[in-house]
Design a protein around this motif. Structure first.
Motif, mmCIF file in Angstrom:
data_model
loop_
_atom_site.group_PDB
_atom_site.id
_atom_site.type_symbol
_atom_site.label_atom_id
_atom_site.label_comp_id
_atom_site.label_asym_id
_atom_site.label_seq_id
_atom_site.Cartn_x
_atom_site.Cartn_y
_atom_site.Cartn_z
ATOM 1 N N ARG A 189 0.947 -1.033 -0.098
ATOM 2 C CA ARG A 189 -0.008 0.081 -0.032
ATOM 3 C C ARG A 189 0.699 1.398 -0.036
ATOM 4 O O ARG A 189 0.578 2.263 -0.728
ATOM 5 N N GLU A 190 1.862 1.034 0.822
ATOM 6 C CA GLU A 190 2.861 2.386 0.617
ATOM 7 C C GLU A 190 3.798 2.560 -0.386
ATOM 8 O O GLU A 190 3.886 3.702 -0.940
ATOM 9 N N ALA A 192 2.081 1.804 -3.417
ATOM 10 C CA ALA A 192 1.139 2.156 -4.309
ATOM 11 C C ALA A 192 1.074 3.877 -4.100
ATOM 12 O O ALA A 192 0.947 4.554 -5.010
ATOM 13 N N GLU A 193 0.939 3.995 -2.995
ATOM 14 C CA GLU A 193 0.645 5.658 -2.581
ATOM 15 C C GLU A 193 1.924 6.496 -2.971
ATOM 16 O O GLU A 193 1.660 7.678 -3.616
ATOM 17 N N THR A 194 3.197 5.859 -2.803
ATOM 18 C CA THR A 194 4.463 6.725 -3.154
ATOM 19 C C THR A 194 4.607 6.644 -4.711
ATOM 20 O O THR A 194 4.851 7.980 -5.288
ATOM 21 N N LEU A 195 3.921 5.816 -5.533
ATOM 22 C CA LEU A 195 4.093 5.936 -6.867
ATOM 23 C C LEU A 195 2.789 6.331 -7.413
ATOM 24 O O LEU A 195 2.674 6.651 -8.836
ATOM 25 N N ARG A 196 1.766 6.515 -6.674
ATOM 26 C CA ARG A 196 0.623 7.087 -7.056
ATOM 27 C C ARG A 196 -0.127 6.164 -8.275
ATOM 28 O O ARG A 196 -0.539 6.565 -9.300
ATOM 29 N N THR A 197 -0.087 4.789 -7.902
ATOM 30 C CA THR A 197 -0.369 3.753 -8.742
ATOM 31 C C THR A 197 -1.521 2.820 -7.796
ATOM 32 O O THR A 197 -1.227 2.683 -6.695
ATOM 33 N N PRO A 198 -2.490 2.616 -8.591
ATOM 34 C CA PRO A 198 -3.644 1.426 -7.846
ATOM 35 C C PRO A 198 -2.831 0.484 -7.468
ATOM 36 O O PRO A 198 -1.767 -0.226 -7.781
#
Length: 221
Positions: A189-190, A192-198
């Motif tokens: 999840r982190e 995904a949030e860092t890369l701004r990807t689902p």
């Protein structure tokens, strides 16, 4: 000035140890001045008694009678001439210091001296062998340690280079996701949030990326 010996007995005058067919030993030995004539075997018991009372002239006679015998016994065991001369010195000093312990009923003076000489010679050989064994063991440990350290450094370096090469074979998203997850410790999840990807996309890309890394590095399951 030399300190008195541990047993408190006076030191006999110094002399040079000589052996049959050899030049004088360069090392000064604490023996008496010596005499040209050698006492008969029957006189050695009386001489030993005088040595026990600190008679230096008696010790000189004892030395002349026994030093060649002692050296002959020692050199047969030790083999090395220089060490044999040192051991002979030690034996003759033992005879001076332990003269009061000699008991005629236990055997001849020559037998007593021969026993001390053989024991001293064996001790020297064992001591030399033990020292050699310790040196060999230490050298082996140092060699093994150095070899292991070098091997580990080489393997680590090769592995790191292989990982970097395999990472270059991934897509940009796969490489970023794997790096964040496994080198920086981020959760899916982190990442995904860092890369701004689902999140589902990150999981899929990481799974595919890890499979490609495994194949690239030759890892089998």
């Amino acid at each position: 000035m030399d300190a008195p010996p541990p047993d408190g007995r006076p030191r006999p005058p110094r002399r040079l140890l000589t052996t049959t067919g050899a030049a004088q030993v360069s090392q000064l030995l604490p023996f008496g001045a010596g005499r040209n004539g050698r006492p008969a075997s029957s006189d050695l018991t009386e001489i030993m008694g005088n040595v026990a009372r600190g008679d230096k002239q008696a010790f000189s006679a004892l030395y002349d009678a026994l030093a060649p015998l002692v050296f002959g016994i020692v050199v047969k065991v030790v083999r090395d001439r220089a060490q044999s001369e040192e051991v002979t010195q030690e034996v003759m000093i033992d005879l001076w210091r332990q003269a009061a312990r000699y008991r005629p009923e236990a055997g001849a003076v020559t037998a007593w001296a021969a026993t001390i000489a053989h024991r001293r010679a064996v001790d020297r050989v064992r001591s030399a062998q033990a020292a050699a064994d310790r040196e060999h063991a230490q050298a082996a440990r140092e060699h093994t340690t150095a070899f292991d350290e070098v091997t580990e450094q080489v393997e680590t370096r090769l592995e790191s280079e292989q990982v970097r090469r395999c990472l270059r074979g991934l897509t940009e998203l796969q490489r970023q996701a794997v790096t964040l997850a496994y080198y920086q410790g981020l959760t899916y999840r982190e990442v995904a949030e860092t890369l701004r990807t689902p999140l589902p996309t990150i999981k899929t890309r990481m799974r595919d990326g890890l499979i490609r890394l495994r194949d690239c590095m030759g890892v089998t399951t």
